[in-house]
Every structure is written in C-alpha cells, then in structure tokens.
Motif scaffolding. Sequence first.
Motif, PDB file in Angstrom:
ATOM      1  N   GLU A  20      33.661  17.563   2.776  1.00 51.57           N
ATOM      2  CA  GLU A  20      34.465  18.652   2.189  1.00 51.57           C
ATOM      3  C   GLU A  20      35.818  18.155   1.672  1.00 51.57           C
ATOM      4  OE1 GLU A  20      31.720  20.443   5.253  1.00 51.57           O
ATOM      5  OE2 GLU A  20      32.984  18.677   5.154  1.00 51.57           O
ATOM      6  N   GLU A  21      36.315  17.063   2.207  1.00 51.43           N
ATOM      7  CA  GLU A  21      37.613  16.517   1.800  1.00 51.43           C
ATOM      8  C   GLU A  21      37.512  15.583   0.596  1.00 51.43           C
ATOM      9  OE1 GLU A  21      40.101  16.043   5.835  1.00 51.43           O
ATOM     10  OE2 GLU A  21      38.167  14.969   5.854  1.00 51.43           O
TER      11      GLU A  21
ATOM     12  N   THR B 235      36.812  15.492  -2.688  1.00 52.36           N
ATOM     13  CA  THR B 235      36.655  16.286  -3.900  1.00 52.36           C
ATOM     14  C   THR B 235      36.736  15.403  -5.134  1.00 52.36           C
ATOM     15  OG1 THR B 235      39.017  16.752  -3.899  1.00 52.36           O
ATOM     16  CG2 THR B 235      37.589  18.364  -2.826  1.00 52.36           C
TER      17      THR B 235
ATOM     18  N   ARG C  50      29.296  16.203   6.793  1.00 54.49           N
ATOM     19  CA  ARG C  50      30.168  17.370   6.671  1.00 54.49           C
ATOM     20  C   ARG C  50      31.014  17.481   7.936  1.00 54.49           C
ATOM     21  NH1 ARG C  50      29.265  21.280   2.833  1.00 54.49           N
ATOM     22  NH2 ARG C  50      27.438  20.966   1.515  1.00 54.49           N
TER      23      ARG C  50
ATOM     24  N   GLY D   4      32.013  22.893  10.225  1.00 52.79           N
ATOM     25  CA  GLY D   4      32.390  23.337   8.878  1.00 52.79           C
ATOM     26  C   GLY D   4      33.891  23.333   8.606  1.00 52.79           C
TER      27      GLY D   4
ATOM     28  N   ALA E  69      37.241  21.271   7.820  1.00 56.62           N
ATOM     29  CA  ALA E  69      37.716  19.933   7.416  1.00 56.62           C
ATOM     30  C   ALA E  69      39.160  19.773   7.818  1.00 56.62           C
ATOM     31  CB  ALA E  69      37.556  19.741   5.912  1.00 56.62           C
TER      32      ALA E  69
END
Length: 166
Positions: free
Chosen positions: A20-21, A23, A160, A164, A166
């Motif tokens: 999630e980090e 990007t 991940r 959920g 981050a």
Amino acid sequence: MVFQQKRDAEGRVVSGLWFEELTEGLVVEHAIRRTVTETDNVLFTTMTMNPAAAHLDADYSKGTEFGQVLVNSMFTVALVVGLSVPELTHGTILAQLGMDDVTFPKPVFVGDTIRVESEVVSARASKSRPTQGIVVFEHRARNQRDEMVCKARRTGLIRRAPGGAA
C-alpha cells in the motif's frame, strides 16, 4: 518516548514498505552507499566462474580502452538491488519475480562509490494472492562522479500491510 518499529503479522521487525505504501511514482533515495573494493570484484567474479581478464588481470586491463580492471557488471546490479533493500523491501518482499531492462551506461571501477535511487514504476494488486501485490521498481545507480553506472527494472511480490493498515 518509545520508537514504534514496523512489524509484520508474525511480529518480526521490517523496514521495507508494504504494498500500500509503494505507490506509482514514489522515488526513494537510498541512505546506504558503498565503495566497491578489489576483493568484492575478485570474489564475485571467481565465485561465479567468470574467467574474463577484464575483471581479474590488471596487466591485461592496462592495455584496454579503460586502462584498469572493470568491476563485474553482475556484481554491480546485485549491489544496486542490495542497496535498495533496507528502505524498500526488507521484510516485505515475498519473491523476486523478474528483472529486465538492465543497462550499464558507464563502467564501474574498483574504488567507485555507488549510490542508488529507486522509483516505483507500477504497482497492482495480485489477482491470485489477495494479501500481496506486484510492484515494478526502477533502480538507478550513480558513482561519485554522478555518472549513471546501472539502471535496472525488477518486479517483486510484496506483502500487504498486516490488518490492511500501512
């Protein structure tokens, strides 16, 4: 004040980034730099059974266009990836899925200091593994003269964040 370290689902400390980090467009300048030694080059070259005189024979190398021993390019790319691990994937990568578009625009010599920056080129959720994602990194390495010595793209299977978050 207590420093809160990032931990995986099993409680192990990690320093890499969760899926999630990571990007698209994120650029990380890696903190650790490394000066390449003659020992690095000789050990890597001989351990991988590469008999190339350009990597092992100083007398031969004096007569080449470079005038000195060249550092083995496979060591260079391994070093570049290794320098990226603490901030990007330490404890968060599950598998290296591939590497492509590897180039060496300038040679690396013994005594060169290598620094690396990495960019997230793409990131997508895994279709078959809901707790993971697939991330493509572009690593760019420069020497102390600010010359690009290696550029490589690698694809990793990244965890991940646990729960959920981050």
